[in-house]
Write an enzyme that holds these catalytic residues in place. Structure first.
Site, mmCIF file in Angstrom:
data_model
loop_
_atom_site.group_PDB
_atom_site.id
_atom_site.type_symbol
_atom_site.label_atom_id
_atom_site.label_comp_id
_atom_site.label_asym_id
_atom_site.label_seq_id
_atom_site.Cartn_x
_atom_site.Cartn_y
_atom_site.Cartn_z
ATOM 1 C CD GLU A 1 -1.599 -2.393 1.611
ATOM 2 O OE1 GLU A 1 -0.481 -2.507 2.158
ATOM 3 O OE2 GLU A 1 -2.342 -3.367 1.393
ATOM 4 C CG ASP B 1 -10.153 -1.247 8.719
ATOM 5 O OD1 ASP B 1 -10.554 -1.258 9.876
ATOM 6 O OD2 ASP B 1 -10.924 -1.290 7.735
ATOM 7 C CG PHE B 2 -5.907 -2.636 4.368
ATOM 8 C CD1 PHE B 2 -6.180 -3.233 5.600
ATOM 9 C CD2 PHE B 2 -6.307 -3.304 3.224
ATOM 10 C CE1 PHE B 2 -6.849 -4.458 5.687
ATOM 11 C CE2 PHE B 2 -6.970 -4.524 3.297
ATOM 12 C CZ PHE B 2 -7.237 -5.098 4.521
ATOM 13 C CG HIS C 1 -10.523 -6.532 7.811
ATOM 14 N ND1 HIS C 1 -9.523 -7.020 8.609
ATOM 15 C CD2 HIS C 1 -10.129 -6.766 6.537
ATOM 16 C CE1 HIS C 1 -8.565 -7.545 7.856
ATOM 17 N NE2 HIS C 1 -8.904 -7.399 6.590
#
Ligand SMILES: Cc1ncc(C[n+]2csc(CCOP(=O)(O)OP(=O)(O)O)c2C)c(N)n1
Ligand SMILES: [Mg+2]
Lengths: 342, 321
Positions: A71, A96-97, A140
């Site tokens: 990411e 969330d990432f 998540h």
């Protein structure tokens, strides 16, 4: 015009903008899927929940880019590409990432224009899923829009229906600033009439989904549907609610909120993000400062508790705002009596 | 290297437990009774078990979203795991975490992880604790081929080398990260990555318990001796979809069938130990029966166990607040 799901509405917005503008590209993990797989299929997934399905087929590998699981580098690459001539739509999958790539968003993309003395344009869109209700547990399920709203330089969009999603995503892609576009993961199969042709819904202009005289309810994303349902139930009991969908948290249409509060004198804010420093506190502060005299009851917030999102269904249900909790908050503001000062 | 009979039997039982636990979840998930996401470890059992057979409760591991196998191999209670997956208050995490967050610090299991690449930095920290506290422990990060591309993973390889940590980085390479092949997503080689960060590299066939056990033994001994981190590259096949519900259209028809036929770690283990005359089939059959009963009991218990209470929602956000 035809019935389309939230998923289809987003797919159509991407497709139409990609047809219109060859600089629009997509990137993300498995936005096509199947690259390097033994079956040799491409577009095997079209995104984990199938939102970008078919776009690889139409636009090919130069416009729909599968990324490694990395990411920080691809979100950063999208920012870098945006400031040098492309219009990337990068998909972060679960919001969330963002923990893995916040620097590239917060310190890089968001700040280019201001730091560089107004010389940069960063037409970047980051799409991500947010929200609880999927038993996806603490990593998540978050609704992190306040985090992005907090950062000057970012625009933040939360569509509340398929119609809204299409029009707002088209605006996001055409916008010259970095936009965070947040899709509630529980809504992908929700359907409604959506025009076939492209249309743009402007940022910073709230939408009134219900009108009534007694209480103003401000709600975001999936919460708009719940607020509408609560308003419909309350209408049967003779309580009239105005429901405001701000559509974007940044920019925020404070004017519409203040106008409605001036009319109703009561405010309930429904926000599924963690309750400290969220949109509910932000709007409560605005109204307390600008419309104090109009208020006939304390502002009420329907928000989750200050905890991570729990896994078990019983706990997650308790955690989430609900139609019942909204009804109860509205009823409480209606029952409030101003105490006489002695 | 000679492996003790006891260890072999315990390892067989652990692998069988993982297999049956996962196959049962596959069935139960399809009924809709299990909430959330479930990622199965079937086919990869020998990796977790072969590595963890070289560890004690004093050693630490960090796992992934595909974590059930690592938990079982490290000694987490099966009944508590099942209850957790069913969201019961008797679960190892009291129903707060679910499949992707099973953790049991008491047996050195630092948690499955919902964040790809979440484990390797934590393992640098755990290894630092072992080193600083001089407790003789090592820390092991399990992570996938997909996770090997995360910045957090690559930075951890460097940090572990710079700090000369007692850490082992186990790349569980099943050839896929979700629906994307490692051949597409991983540039260069894991071997060159290890070399690039100045650490030894060992690779092994993950369907061969004995190969994993030996390779991991070597890697762990190196780290335990204070000679710095090691990368262990385990070649694996996953037998089910990325998550339950994945149709796997990106895999060639027959790929999974072939993996089951040629790379079944349990079958290979059995063949080897019976042919060598180490165990009678009947001894292993007894284990299979015992495990079948254990899993059955765990599922029945989990379905029957109490749900969390409302007060649990607010509990344990902090130690003190
Ligand atoms: C930071 C982050 N990015 C993406 C994901 C979504 N995701 C979950 S598992 C996975 C694939 C991981 O592949 P790999 O590391 O090879 O492990 P495997 O699933 O093969 O065991 C992805 C992309 C995630 N959970 N966290
Ligand atoms: Mg993998």
């Amino acid at each position: 015009m035809s019935k389309k799901s939230f998923r289809q509405a987003i797919n159509e917005a991407l497709r139409q903008e990609m047809r219109r503008d060859p600089t629009v590209i997509l990137m993300g993990e498995d936005v096509a899927g199947g690259r390097g797989g033994s079956a040799g299929t491409v577009d095997a997934w079209g995104g984990v929940l199938g939102v970008t399905k078919g776009l690889y087929e139409e636009f090919g590998e130069t416009r729909v880019l599968d990324t490694p699981i990395t990411e920080a580098s691809y979100i950063g690459a999208a920012a870098g590409a945006a400031v040098t001539g492309l219009r990337p739509v990068a998909e972060l999958m679960f919001v969330d990432f963002v923990g893995c790539c916040l620097d590239q968003i917060m310190n890089q993309a968001a700040k280019f224009r201001y730091m560089f003395g107004g010389k940069a344009r960063t037409p970047l869109v980051i799409r991500a899923m947010y929200g609880a209700g999927f038993n996806a547990a603490a990593q998540h399920s978050q609704a992190l829009y306040p985090l992005f709203t907090h950062i000057p330089g970012l625009k933040v969009v939360i569509p509340s229906s398929p119609y809204e999603a299409k029009g707002l995503l088209i605006s996001a892609i055409r916008d010259d600033d970095p936009v965070i576009f947040l899709e509630n993961k529980v809504m992908y199969d929700v359907e409604e009439e959506v025009p076939d042709e492209p249309y743009a819904i402007p940022f910073g202009e709230a939408n009134l989904t219900r009108e009534g005289d007694d209480v103003t309810i401000v709600a975001f994303g999936r919460m708009v549907g719940m607020a509408n349902e609560a308003a419909d139930r309350l209408a049967k009991k003779g309580i009239g609610c105005t429901v405001i969908d701000p559509r974007t948290t940044s920019p925020l249409d404070g004017e519409t909120i203040l106008d409605c509060v001036a009319d109703t004198g009561r405010l309930v804010i429904v926000d599924e993000s963690s309750p400290r420093c969220n949109m509910a506190t932000d709007i409560a502060a605005l109204v307390a400062e600008e419309a104090f005299d109009a208020l006939r009851a304390p502002i009420r917030r329907v928000v989750p508790p200050h905890t991570p999102v729990p896994f078990a269904t019983v706990l997650e249900t308790l955690y989430m705002p609900s139609v019942e909790k909204i009804e109860a908050a509205v009823t409480a503001t209606m029952n409030h009596r101003v105490k006489e000062k002695v | 290297m000679q492996i003790a009979r006891e260890t072999l039997l315990r390892s067989y039982r652990a692998m069988r437990t993982i297999r049956m636990f996962e196959e049962r979840l596959h069935v139960e998930f399809a009924t809709g009774e299990i909430p959330g996401f479930v990622h199965l470890y079937c086919g990869e059992e020998a990796s977790a078990v072969g590595v963890c057979a070289n560890l004690t409760d004093n050693d630490t591991i960090a796992s992934t979203h595909r974590g059930h196998g690592h938990c079982i191999a490290k000694g987490v209670e099966v009944a508590g795991m099942m209850a957790e997956i069913y969201g019961r208050s008797t679960g190892v995490c009291r129903g707060k975490g679910g499949s992707m967050h099973i953790a049991d610090l008491a047996c050195g299991m630092l948690g499955a992880n919902g964040i790809v690449g979440g484990g390797p930095p934590l393992i640098c920290g755990a290894a630092l604790s072992h080193k600083t506290l001089r407790d003789g422990g090592v820390a092991v990060a399990f992570y996938g081929d997909g996770a090997s591309n995360e910045g957090t993973t690559l930075e951890s390889l460097n940090l572990a080398s710079v700090w000369q940590l007692p850490a082992v980085f186990v790349v569980e390479d099943n050839g896929y990260g979700e629906a994307t092949g490692a051949s597409f997503a991983c540039a260069g080689t894991q071997k060159a990555r290890a070399a690039g960060f100045g650490m030894p590299y060992i690779e092994c066939d993950g369907s061969d318990y004995f190969a994993v056990h030996e390779a991991a033994g070597e890697a762990i001994a190196h780290a335990r001796a204070g000679r710095g981190p090691v990368m262990l590259h385990v070649h694996l096949q996953r037998w089910y979809g990325h998550f339950e519900g994945d149709a796997m259209t990106y895999r060639a028809p027959g790929e999974v069938a072939e993996a089951k036929r040629d790379h079944d770690c349990l079958r290979l283990f059995r063949e080897r130990v019976t042919q060598a005359g180490l165990f009678e089939d009947s001894v292993l059959d007894e284990v299979d029966t015992a495990v079948t009963d254990e899993i059955e009991a765990a599922v029945l218990q989990a379905k029957d166990d109490p749900l969390p209470q409302s007060a649990d929602l607010l509990a344990d956000v902090y130690v003190r607040y």
